[in-house]
Design a protein around this motif. Structure first.
Motif, PDB file in Angstrom:
ATOM      1  N   PRO A   1       0.819  -1.207   0.000  1.00 33.56           N
ATOM      2  CA  PRO A   1       0.000   0.000   0.000  1.00 33.56           C
ATOM      3  C   PRO A   1       0.855   1.259   0.000  1.00 33.56           C
ATOM      4  CG  PRO A   1      -0.104  -1.095   2.130  1.00 33.56           C
ATOM      5  CD  PRO A   1       0.692  -1.977   1.221  1.00 33.56           C
ATOM      6  N   ALA A   2       0.372   2.265  -0.709  1.00 35.86           N
ATOM      7  CA  ALA A   2       1.040   3.558  -0.756  1.00 35.86           C
ATOM      8  C   ALA A   2      -0.022   4.642  -0.826  1.00 35.86           C
ATOM      9  CB  ALA A   2       1.953   3.649  -1.972  1.00 35.86           C
ATOM     10  N   VAL A   3       0.228   5.732  -0.146  1.00 39.54           N
ATOM     11  CA  VAL A   3      -0.680   6.870  -0.194  1.00 39.54           C
ATOM     12  C   VAL A   3      -0.086   7.886  -1.158  1.00 39.54           C
ATOM     13  CG1 VAL A   3      -1.707   8.748   1.115  1.00 39.54           C
ATOM     14  CG2 VAL A   3      -1.436   6.487   2.161  1.00 39.54           C
ATOM     15  N   VAL A   4      -0.893   8.256  -2.140  1.00 35.92           N
ATOM     16  CA  VAL A   4      -0.447   9.231  -3.128  1.00 35.92           C
ATOM     17  C   VAL A   4      -1.423  10.392  -3.117  1.00 35.92           C
ATOM     18  CG1 VAL A   4       0.050   9.633  -5.559  1.00 35.92           C
ATOM     19  CG2 VAL A   4       0.535   7.403  -4.534  1.00 35.92           C
ATOM     20  N   ASP A   5      -0.937  11.559  -2.776  1.00 37.34           N
ATOM     21  CA  ASP A   5      -1.771  12.756  -2.784  1.00 37.34           C
ATOM     22  C   ASP A   5      -1.463  13.562  -4.034  1.00 37.34           C
ATOM     23  OD1 ASP A   5      -3.006  12.294  -0.327  1.00 37.34           O
ATOM     24  OD2 ASP A   5      -1.318  13.138   0.765  1.00 37.34           O
ATOM     25  N   LEU A   6      -2.509  13.945  -4.736  1.00 39.68           N
ATOM     26  CA  LEU A   6      -2.338  14.768  -5.918  1.00 39.68           C
ATOM     27  C   LEU A   6      -2.709  16.204  -5.540  1.00 39.68           C
ATOM     28  CD1 LEU A   6      -4.025  12.434  -8.530  1.00 39.68           C
ATOM     29  CD2 LEU A   6      -1.591  12.657  -7.994  1.00 39.68           C
ATOM     30  N   LEU A   7      -1.793  17.104  -5.747  1.00 37.28           N
ATOM     31  CA  LEU A   7      -2.039  18.503  -5.434  1.00 37.28           C
ATOM     32  C   LEU A   7      -2.657  19.174  -6.639  1.00 37.28           C
ATOM     33  CD1 LEU A   7       1.325  19.337  -3.638  1.00 37.28           C
ATOM     34  CD2 LEU A   7      -0.860  18.708  -2.615  1.00 37.28           C
ATOM     35  N   THR A   8      -3.610  20.034  -6.358  1.00 39.45           N
ATOM     36  CA  THR A   8      -4.292  20.767  -7.414  1.00 39.45           C
ATOM     37  C   THR A   8      -4.008  22.252  -7.263  1.00 39.45           C
ATOM     38  OG1 THR A   8      -6.052  19.128  -7.401  1.00 39.45           O
ATOM     39  CG2 THR A   8      -6.555  21.229  -8.425  1.00 39.45           C
ATOM     40  N   ASP A   9      -3.715  22.890  -8.365  1.00 40.05           N
ATOM     41  CA  ASP A   9      -3.513  24.335  -8.354  1.00 40.05           C
ATOM     42  C   ASP A   9      -4.889  24.993  -8.307  1.00 40.05           C
ATOM     43  OD1 ASP A   9      -2.885  26.972  -8.706  1.00 40.05           O
ATOM     44  OD2 ASP A   9      -1.773  26.681 -10.572  1.00 40.05           O
ATOM     45  N   ARG A  10      -5.235  25.550  -7.177  1.00 36.60           N
ATOM     46  CA  ARG A  10      -6.557  26.114  -6.993  1.00 36.60           C
ATOM     47  C   ARG A  10      -6.574  27.639  -7.132  1.00 36.60           C
ATOM     48  NH1 ARG A  10     -10.051  22.186  -4.676  1.00 36.60           N
ATOM     49  NH2 ARG A  10      -8.879  20.328  -4.110  1.00 36.60           N
ATOM     50  N   ARG A  11      -5.512  28.210  -7.663  1.00 38.39           N
ATOM     51  CA  ARG A  11      -5.454  29.671  -7.812  1.00 38.39           C
ATOM     52  C   ARG A  11      -6.539  30.200  -8.750  1.00 38.39           C
ATOM     53  NH1 ARG A  11       0.790  30.177  -9.149  1.00 38.39           N
ATOM     54  NH2 ARG A  11       0.264  28.187 -10.054  1.00 38.39           N
ATOM     55  N   ASN A  12      -6.912  29.415  -9.741  1.00 40.36           N
ATOM     56  CA  ASN A  12      -7.902  29.870 -10.710  1.00 40.36           C
ATOM     57  C   ASN A  12      -9.299  29.304 -10.427  1.00 40.36           C
ATOM     58  OD1 ASN A  12      -5.988  31.326 -12.196  1.00 40.36           O
ATOM     59  ND2 ASN A  12      -5.329  29.472 -13.219  1.00 40.36           N
ATOM     60  N   SER A  13      -9.508  28.748  -9.245  1.00 42.94           N
ATOM     61  CA  SER A  13     -10.814  28.153  -8.916  1.00 42.94           C
ATOM     62  C   SER A  13     -11.719  29.162  -8.291  1.00 42.94           C
ATOM     63  CB  SER A  13     -10.631  26.979  -7.959  1.00 42.94           C
ATOM     64  OG  SER A  13      -9.864  25.988  -8.583  1.00 42.94           O
TER      65      SER A  13
END
Length: 57
Positions: free
Chosen positions: A45-57
């Motif tokens: 098992p591995a935890v993978v977090d995907l970061l999102t650029d929320r500057r334009n949200s």
């Protein structure tokens, strides 16, 4: 490397490659789908977090 190997098309691809003798790295969102396939597999098992650029949200 097969992504989505826990179900559906990803699992079908993994099975097809394994049947022809290929060595595989299988990736899925949860361990249960991978372990249900059996066939001498082991999971890590591995935890993978995907970061999102929320500057334009």
């Amino acid at each position: 490397m097969v992504t989505g190997a826990g179900a559906g098309i990803g699992r079908a691809c993994a099975v097809a490659f394994a049947e022809r003798g290929d060595r595989l790295a299988l990736i899925a969102r949860d361990r249960a789908g991978l372990e249900a396939g059996g066939g001498g597999t082991s999971s890590c098992p591995a935890v993978v977090d995907l970061l999102t650029d929320r500057r334009n949200s």
